[in-house]
Design a protein around this motif. Structure first.
Motif, PDB file in Angstrom:
ATOM      1  N   ILE A 286     108.634  -7.415  84.544  1.00  0.00           N
ATOM      2  CA  ILE A 286     109.768  -7.868  83.737  1.00  0.00           C
ATOM      3  C   ILE A 286     109.220  -8.813  82.682  1.00  0.00           C
ATOM      4  CG2 ILE A 286     111.947  -9.144  83.729  1.00  0.00           C
ATOM      5  CD1 ILE A 286     112.412  -8.185  86.559  1.00  0.00           C
ATOM      6  N   ARG A 287     109.304  -8.401  81.421  1.00  0.00           N
ATOM      7  CA  ARG A 287     108.591  -9.105  80.360  1.00  0.00           C
ATOM      8  C   ARG A 287     109.544  -9.722  79.322  1.00  0.00           C
ATOM      9  NH1 ARG A 287     103.313 -10.385  81.530  1.00  0.00           N
ATOM     10  NH2 ARG A 287     102.204  -8.635  82.477  1.00  0.00           N
ATOM     11  N   ALA A 288     108.982 -10.051  78.163  1.00  0.00           N
ATOM     12  CA  ALA A 288     109.695 -10.816  77.147  1.00  0.00           C
ATOM     13  C   ALA A 288     110.945 -10.102  76.638  1.00  0.00           C
ATOM     14  CB  ALA A 288     108.754 -11.117  75.977  1.00  0.00           C
ATOM     15  N   GLU A 289     110.893  -8.785  76.510  1.00  0.00           N
ATOM     16  CA  GLU A 289     112.046  -8.042  75.981  1.00  0.00           C
ATOM     17  C   GLU A 289     113.263  -8.231  76.874  1.00  0.00           C
ATOM     18  OE1 GLU A 289     114.808  -4.726  75.984  1.00  0.00           O
ATOM     19  OE2 GLU A 289     113.215  -4.970  77.490  1.00  0.00           O
ATOM     20  N   TRP A 290     113.045  -8.199  78.188  1.00  0.00           N
ATOM     21  CA  TRP A 290     114.146  -8.407  79.133  1.00  0.00           C
ATOM     22  C   TRP A 290     114.633  -9.854  79.070  1.00  0.00           C
ATOM     23  CZ3 TRP A 290     115.173 -11.383  83.467  1.00  0.00           C
ATOM     24  CH2 TRP A 290     116.209 -10.947  84.309  1.00  0.00           C
ATOM     25  N   ALA A 291     113.704 -10.809  78.973  1.00  0.00           N
ATOM     26  CA  ALA A 291     114.083 -12.222  78.863  1.00  0.00           C
ATOM     27  C   ALA A 291     114.907 -12.466  77.601  1.00  0.00           C
ATOM     28  CB  ALA A 291     112.832 -13.098  78.864  1.00  0.00           C
ATOM     29  N   ARG A 292     114.580 -11.771  76.513  1.00  0.00           N
ATOM     30  CA  ARG A 292     115.352 -11.909  75.281  1.00  0.00           C
ATOM     31  C   ARG A 292     116.778 -11.402  75.470  1.00  0.00           C
ATOM     32  NH1 ARG A 292     116.067 -15.064  71.725  1.00  0.00           N
ATOM     33  NH2 ARG A 292     113.796 -15.222  71.492  1.00  0.00           N
TER      34      ARG A 292
ATOM     35  N   THR B 243     103.875 -16.240  77.176  1.00  0.00           N
ATOM     36  CA  THR B 243     104.467 -15.501  76.054  1.00  0.00           C
ATOM     37  C   THR B 243     105.773 -14.842  76.464  1.00  0.00           C
ATOM     38  OG1 THR B 243     102.277 -15.070  75.124  1.00  0.00           O
ATOM     39  CG2 THR B 243     104.085 -13.683  74.353  1.00  0.00           C
ATOM     40  N   ASP B 244     105.810 -14.303  77.671  1.00  0.00           N
ATOM     41  CA  ASP B 244     107.001 -13.585  78.131  1.00  0.00           C
ATOM     42  C   ASP B 244     108.163 -14.514  78.426  1.00  0.00           C
ATOM     43  OD1 ASP B 244     105.995 -10.727  78.367  1.00  0.00           O
ATOM     44  OD2 ASP B 244     104.497 -11.797  79.538  1.00  0.00           O
ATOM     45  N   ILE B 245     107.878 -15.778  78.728  1.00  0.00           N
ATOM     46  CA  ILE B 245     108.925 -16.723  79.066  1.00  0.00           C
ATOM     47  C   ILE B 245     109.515 -17.392  77.827  1.00  0.00           C
ATOM     48  CG2 ILE B 245     107.628 -18.876  79.316  1.00  0.00           C
ATOM     49  CD1 ILE B 245     109.947 -17.477  81.981  1.00  0.00           C
ATOM     50  N   LEU B 246     108.864 -17.214  76.662  1.00  0.00           N
ATOM     51  CA  LEU B 246     109.278 -17.899  75.438  1.00  0.00           C
ATOM     52  C   LEU B 246     110.745 -17.680  75.056  1.00  0.00           C
ATOM     53  CD1 LEU B 246     106.236 -17.657  72.989  1.00  0.00           C
ATOM     54  CD2 LEU B 246     107.262 -19.712  73.968  1.00  0.00           C
ATOM     55  N   PRO B 247     111.304 -16.460  75.190  1.00  0.00           N
ATOM     56  CA  PRO B 247     112.709 -16.280  74.788  1.00  0.00           C
ATOM     57  C   PRO B 247     113.678 -17.222  75.485  1.00  0.00           C
ATOM     58  CG  PRO B 247     111.659 -14.153  75.072  1.00  0.00           C
ATOM     59  CD  PRO B 247     110.677 -15.173  75.568  1.00  0.00           C
ATOM     60  N   LEU B 248     113.374 -17.633  76.720  1.00  0.00           N
ATOM     61  CA  LEU B 248     114.278 -18.537  77.422  1.00  0.00           C
ATOM     62  C   LEU B 248     114.299 -19.920  76.786  1.00  0.00           C
ATOM     63  CD1 LEU B 248     113.693 -17.613  81.173  1.00  0.00           C
ATOM     64  CD2 LEU B 248     115.440 -16.782  79.596  1.00  0.00           C
ATOM     65  N   GLY B 249     113.311 -20.216  75.943  1.00  0.00           N
ATOM     66  CA  GLY B 249     113.328 -21.477  75.204  1.00  0.00           C
ATOM     67  C   GLY B 249     114.440 -21.529  74.168  1.00  0.00           C
ATOM     68  N   ASP B 250     115.058 -20.375  73.855  1.00  0.00           N
ATOM     69  CA  ASP B 250     116.157 -20.330  72.893  1.00  0.00           C
ATOM     70  C   ASP B 250     117.515 -20.508  73.546  1.00  0.00           C
ATOM     71  OD1 ASP B 250     114.385 -19.918  70.807  1.00  0.00           O
ATOM     72  OD2 ASP B 250     114.459 -17.731  70.986  1.00  0.00           O
ATOM     73  N   LEU B 251     117.570 -20.676  74.853  1.00  0.00           N
ATOM     74  CA  LEU B 251     118.840 -20.969  75.514  1.00  0.00           C
ATOM     75  C   LEU B 251     119.382 -22.284  74.976  1.00  0.00           C
ATOM     76  CD1 LEU B 251     117.957 -20.049  79.214  1.00  0.00           C
ATOM     77  CD2 LEU B 251     119.585 -18.833  77.750  1.00  0.00           C
TER      78      LEU B 251
END
Length: 262
Positions: free
Chosen positions: A186-192, A222-230
């Motif tokens: 489960i990678r960055a696309e799913w986290a986004r 890198t994959d966890i980065l999208p959650l920084g936009d919460l």
């Protein structure tokens, strides 16, 4: 890692022995083919642990780890379903045999048997038949599990009445996320997708209640980065789950702070 390694290897060994005994040995195959199946079973269950010693320092090693993890985790999910079916068949049978042995000293012994011994060929046929049914059922169930794990989670609204709640908090909304397990499969696309779905709710507060990741900070930063936009007016909060401890809890606490989670 020491105790965890021992537990994982012990469970893997028990799975290999049980599946080999009840799934492979009853098959009408020659010894060489059975040994090959034993080897493949052990390779799939033990070979997955190879990722523990690979450090994902280059793209080839990362690709190898991802491939091994995809095969290993998918196979483990499939085996987990299969073993449940097999235990549901074998445990009652085992308990019946134990009960018969316990009653034997107290039962009346006849001078000669009235019935012939067990038909081993019939038993083997029934075991193979039931194994075939279990395999046929486990394959689509495992496939659905993979699909369900990778789709965007469903938003479940839940209104909680709290007697005595101050009027200023009436309608206060909390978006709870849990068990995202961002990792090898489960990678960055799913986290986004998850981040966008949560932000679209415009909650007053966001909380992640554990099992954020499956893996080290180095492999997943890198994959966890999208959650920084919460984003929420009252902040984004995080508490650890057991998988953070498997994955390096202190490093992840530092990384989640860097992403803006408290």
């Amino acid at each position: 890692m020491g105790y965890w390694f021992i537990i994982v290897m012990a469970v893997s060994s028990l799975l290999v022995l049980y599946l080999g005994w009840r799934l492979i040995e009853p098959l009408p195959l020659g010894r060489k083919r059975k040994l090959l199946l034993w080897f493949l079973l052990a390779l799939l269950l033990f070979g997955h642990r190879l990722t523990w010693v690979l450090h994902r320092t280059n793209k080839y090693e990362l690709t190898a780890c991802d491939t091994i993890d995809w095969v290993g985790f998918t196979f483990l999910g499939f085996i987990s379903i299969l073993v449940v079916f097999m235990l549901a068949r074998d445990v009652p049978s085992l308990l019946g045999k134990v009960g018969a042995l316990l009653k034997r000293p107290f039962s009346h012994r006849l001078s000669r048997p009235l019935f012939a011994g067990p038909d081993r060929n019939r038993r083997r046929f029934l075991v193979n038949l039931s194994n075939g049914v279990f395999l046929a059922a486990a394959v689509p169930m495992a496939g659905f599990g993979v699909f369900n794990a990778r789709r965007t989670p469903t938003v479940l609204p839940n209104e909680i009445p709290l007697p005595g709640l101050p009027g200023g908090l009436d309608g206060f909304t909390i978006a709870q996320i849990s068990d995202t397990h961002i990792g090898p499969t489960i990678r960055a696309e799913w986290a986004r997708r998850v981040t966008d779905a949560v932000n679209a709710l415009s909650p007053d507060l966001i909380v992640h209640t554990g099992d954020l990741v499956d893996g080290s900070v180095d492999g997943l930063k890198t994959d966890i980065l999208p959650l920084g936009d919460l984003s929420a007016p009252h902040g984004v909060w995080f508490c650890t789950g057991n998988h953070e401890y498997y994955s390096g809890v202190f490093e992840w606490l530092e990384e989640t702070r860097r992403l803006g989670m408290r």
